[in-house]
Enzyme design. Structure first.
Site, PDB file in Angstrom:
ATOM      1  N   CYS A   4       1.063  -1.319   0.217  1.00  0.00           N
ATOM      2  CA  CYS A   4      -0.086  -0.126  -0.032  1.00  0.00           C
ATOM      3  C   CYS A   4       0.949   1.312  -0.006  1.00  0.00           C
ATOM      4  CB  CYS A   4      -0.878   0.003   1.221  1.00  0.00           C
ATOM      5  SG  CYS A   4      -0.252  -0.140   2.924  1.00  0.00           S
TER       6      CYS A   4
ATOM      7  N   ARG B 154      -3.454  -0.660   5.295  1.00  0.00           N
ATOM      8  CA  ARG B 154      -4.065  -1.579   4.310  1.00  0.00           C
ATOM      9  C   ARG B 154      -3.094  -3.002   4.241  1.00  0.00           C
ATOM     10  NH1 ARG B 154      -5.099   2.179  -0.402  1.00  0.00           N
ATOM     11  NH2 ARG B 154      -3.436   3.162   0.474  1.00  0.00           N
ATOM     12  N   SER B 155      -1.791  -2.784   4.010  1.00  0.00           N
ATOM     13  CA  SER B 155      -1.088  -3.908   3.769  1.00  0.00           C
ATOM     14  C   SER B 155      -0.691  -4.660   4.883  1.00  0.00           C
ATOM     15  CB  SER B 155      -0.009  -3.648   2.698  1.00  0.00           C
ATOM     16  OG  SER B 155       0.877  -2.581   3.413  1.00  0.00           O
TER      17      SER B 155
ATOM     18  N   ASP C 289      -8.326   3.962   0.869  1.00  0.00           N
ATOM     19  CA  ASP C 289      -7.396   4.287   2.041  1.00  0.00           C
ATOM     20  C   ASP C 289      -8.263   5.049   3.034  1.00  0.00           C
ATOM     21  OD1 ASP C 289      -5.513   5.673   3.334  1.00  0.00           O
ATOM     22  OD2 ASP C 289      -4.444   6.669   1.780  1.00  0.00           O
TER      23      ASP C 289
HETATM   24  P1  4NP Z   1      -1.902   2.706   4.010  1.00  0.00           P
HETATM   25  O1  4NP Z   1      -2.433   4.274   4.504  1.00  0.00           O
HETATM   26  O2  4NP Z   1      -1.219   3.148   2.541  1.00  0.00           O
HETATM   27  O3  4NP Z   1      -2.966   1.921   3.889  1.00  0.00           O
HETATM   28  O4  4NP Z   1      -0.831   2.366   5.017  1.00  0.00           O
HETATM   29  C1  4NP Z   1      -2.005   5.443   4.615  1.00  0.00           C
HETATM   30  C2  4NP Z   1      -1.018   5.661   5.583  1.00  0.00           C
HETATM   31  C3  4NP Z   1      -0.311   6.723   5.778  1.00  0.00           C
HETATM   32  C4  4NP Z   1      -0.559   8.007   4.729  1.00  0.00           C
HETATM   33  C5  4NP Z   1      -1.325   7.581   3.588  1.00  0.00           C
HETATM   34  C6  4NP Z   1      -2.071   6.379   3.730  1.00  0.00           C
HETATM   35  N1  4NP Z   1       0.189   9.243   4.941  1.00  0.00           N
HETATM   36  O5  4NP Z   1      -0.218   9.844   4.060  1.00  0.00           O
HETATM   37  O6  4NP Z   1       0.991   9.311   5.592  1.00  0.00           O
END
Ligand code: 4NP
Length: 157
Positions: A8, A14-15, A125
Site C-alpha cells: 500500500c 491496509r497492507s 485508503d
Molecule cells: P496505507 O494508509 O497506505 O493503507 O498504510 C496510509 C498511511 C499513511 C498515509 C497515507 C495512507 N500518509 O499519508 O501518511
C-alpha cells in the site's frame, strides 16, 4: 514455498492488515506450509512504525493482533516474491514504473482482482477517514485475501 507481498502507500493501514489476515486465514485453510507473507509501502513516511493505532484497534476488535514494522518497497522485492498485490491502482502503477523493462508484470496485480463482489476496485485508503472506514477496509481485505488463497493454493494449483 511461495512468497506473497502486499503493498500500500504507508504500510501502516491496509497492507499490514492484509499480511495479518493472510497469516491467519492460511492457517485456517491448512496451507501455512505452502506460503509466506510480507507487506510494504511505496512511500517512506512511516518506516519502522507499527501499524496505525486505528488499524490495530479495529483488527483487535476482530480478533487479530498486528505487530509488523513498516518498510518501503525495494526493487529487489521483484525477485524475492511470487505474488505482489497492491491495495490500489495508484500503488500498482508506482511499482510498475519501478519495473522499467516490465519483466515482472505477471507477478503483479490488485488485491481486489480477487474480490468477487467488486473485482478490480481499489481498497479505499482509510487514513484520512473515520472509524467505520477501518471496518469497511477490514471486510474488503478479509474476503479478498480468503479468495486469493483459495483460488491460488486450494484449487489445484
Ligand atoms: P496505507 O494508509 O497506505 O493503507 O498504510 C496510509 C498511511 C499513511 C498515509 C497515507 C495512507 N500518509 O499519508 O501518511
Amino acid at each position: 514455498m511461495k512468497k506473497v507481498l502486499f503493498v500500500c502507500l504507508g504500510n501502516i493501514c491496509r497492507s499490514p492488515l492484509a499480511e495479518g489476515l493472510a497469516i491467519k486465514i492460511s492457517a485456517e485453510l491448512g496451507i501455512s506450509d505452502q506460503v509466506t507473507f510480507d507487506s510494504c509501502g511505496t512511500g517512506n513516511y512511516h518506516i519502522g512504525e507499527l501499524p496505525d493505532e486505528r488499524t490495530r484497534k479495529n483488527a483487535k476488535q476482530n480478533g487479530l493482533e498486528l505487530t509488523s514494522q513498516a518498510r518501503q518497497f525495494d526493487k529487489k522485492d521483484f525477485r524475492e516474491f511470487d505474488y505482489i498485490l497492491a491495495m490500489d491502482s495508484a500503488n500498482l502503477s508506482n511499482i510498475k514504473k519501478i519495473d522499467m523493462t516490465n519483466q515482472f508484470d505477471k507477478i503483479m496485480g490488485l488485491m481486489r482482482d480477487y474480490d468477487l463482489e467488486f473485482k478490480g476496485q481499489d481498497v479505499p485508503d482509510p487514513y484520512f477517514g473515520g472509524e467505520q472506514g477501518f471496518q469497511e477496509v477490514y471486510n474488503i481485505i478479509e474476503r479478498s485475501v480468503r479468495q486469493f488463497l483459495t483460488a491460488e493454493f486450494l484449487n489445484g494449483k
